[in-house]
Design a protein around this motif. Structure first.
Motif, PDB file in Angstrom:
ATOM      1  N   LYS A  77     -10.290  19.954 -50.829  1.00  0.00           N
ATOM      2  CA  LYS A  77      -9.831  18.813 -51.612  1.00  0.00           C
ATOM      3  C   LYS A  77      -8.500  18.273 -51.068  1.00  0.00           C
ATOM      4  CE  LYS A  77      -8.980  17.416 -56.376  1.00  0.00           C
ATOM      5  NZ  LYS A  77      -8.928  17.869 -57.786  1.00  0.00           N
ATOM      6  N   HIS A 166     -15.577  13.503 -54.561  1.00  0.00           N
ATOM      7  CA  HIS A 166     -14.890  14.238 -55.619  1.00  0.00           C
ATOM      8  C   HIS A 166     -15.542  15.595 -55.759  1.00  0.00           C
ATOM      9  CE1 HIS A 166     -18.314  12.206 -57.484  1.00  0.00           C
ATOM     10  NE2 HIS A 166     -18.315  13.191 -58.373  1.00  0.00           N
ATOM     11  N   THR A 167     -14.759  16.553 -56.225  1.00  0.00           N
ATOM     12  CA  THR A 167     -15.239  17.928 -56.372  1.00  0.00           C
ATOM     13  C   THR A 167     -15.989  18.057 -57.684  1.00  0.00           C
ATOM     14  OG1 THR A 167     -13.333  18.718 -55.154  1.00  0.00           O
ATOM     15  CG2 THR A 167     -14.555  20.352 -56.437  1.00  0.00           C
TER      16      THR A 167
END
Length: 308
Positions: A77, A166-167
């Motif tokens: 990230k 996005h995680t």
């Protein structure tokens, strides 16, 4: 008369010695039995402690893998965030350069002096860079599509793609459930034998250990546990399900009078604390007969899941 009394005394002495020998033998047998029971109790306690240690080691290994996965996700990230910053800086720099350039047409000169903040949007980039102005002496000015994307187009596209990165949480992040079965016959089952259901069908959360046959509760809650065993014709198996060292359920699987095999299923619903171990074993005192059956179409299994 004296001879008779002597004979009676001898008989009495022999009887006394005989009874003393019998009493001594019974005493020795009782001492050996007490020692045997003491050793069996020690061995049982050692087995329970060993299973608990194995389960704790498995839990620690699982925790270590989860921490490593979280660290890797955080690093990924951070790399994505840094890449987005670099691309945004490059795109902004090229936008500033483009505002100073002028778009010329034959007979008309149009200069771009300033742009408002919305001119930096993705729509403006597409209109400004994908389309080039062409001219014709007899026709009004037309727009011609550019087939090859330039550097700014590529950067804008990369920016657009990174915006959607996005995680996400893995599926069943807090789920707890497992199902496993015995893969082969167990022909020599003995008292207090822990059954190892060595083939895993599902293991959400990875809290069941196929090597020890033990499920370790990751969190406090109410759980459902079921186990079913198959037994050959003429045999019978007494089994128990334990939480730590406490038997919370029992079952008899009997095939007396059957021509093939039979099965029974046990179910328990109970509150379990974090760190408790749950497993199925052969009864510690009841006698067994026959063997634990396993076949591709008929599997002895152990299952569990958390309700809430």
């Amino acid at each position: 008369m004296e001879d008779k009394n002597d004979a009676e005394d001898k008989v009495g002495s022999r009887l006394q010695r005989y009874f003393e020998m019998q009493i001594q033998k019974e005493k020795q047998k009782l001492e050996r039995r007490v020692l045997q029971l003491f050793l069996e109790g020690k061995l049982y306690s050692s087995n329970i402690e060993m299973e608990s240690v194995k389960a704790r080691v498995s839990e620690l290994l699982l925790t270590n893998r989860q921490l490593n996965a979280r660290i890797t996700a955080m690093e990924n990230k951070r790399e994505v965030s840094e890449t987005k910053k670099d691309i945004n800086a490059i795109v902004d720099k090229n936008f500033k350069k483009s505002t100073k350039s002028s778009v010329l047409s034959k007979g008309n000169s149009v200069q771009v002096s300033s742009l408002d903040s919305t001119a930096k949007s993705e729509k403006f980039v597409k209109a400004q860079q994908n389309l080039s102005i062409t001219e014709n002496t007899n026709q009004p000015t037309k727009l011609k599509l550019s087939h090859k994307p330039n550097q700014i187009q590529k950067l804008a596209m990369a920016k657009r793609l990174l915006t959607g990165v996005h995680t996400t949480k893995p599926p069943f992040a807090d789920g707890v459930a497992f199902s496993a079965f015995v893969s082969t016959y167990e022909t020599e089952i003995s008292k207090d034998h822990t059954i190892k259901f060595d083939i895993i069908v599902s293991n959400i959360g990875n809290h069941y250990n196929l090597h020890s046959g033990i499920f370790t509760s990751p969190q406090h809650g109410v759980y459902v546990f079921t186990w079913n065993l198959y037994c050959r014709a003429g045999g019978y198996i007494f089994s128990q399900i334990l939480v730590n060292s406490n038997a919370v359920g029992g079952m008899l699987t009997s095939s007396n009078g059957a021509t093939s095999f039979r099965t029974t299923t046990g179910v328990v619903v109970m509150e379990v604390n974090q760190g408790d171990v749950v497993f199925v074993r052969i009864h510690s005192t009841e006698t067994q007969s026959g063997n634990l059956f396993s076949h591709p179409d008929y599997r002895s299994s152990f299952n569990g899941w958390k309700i809430y």
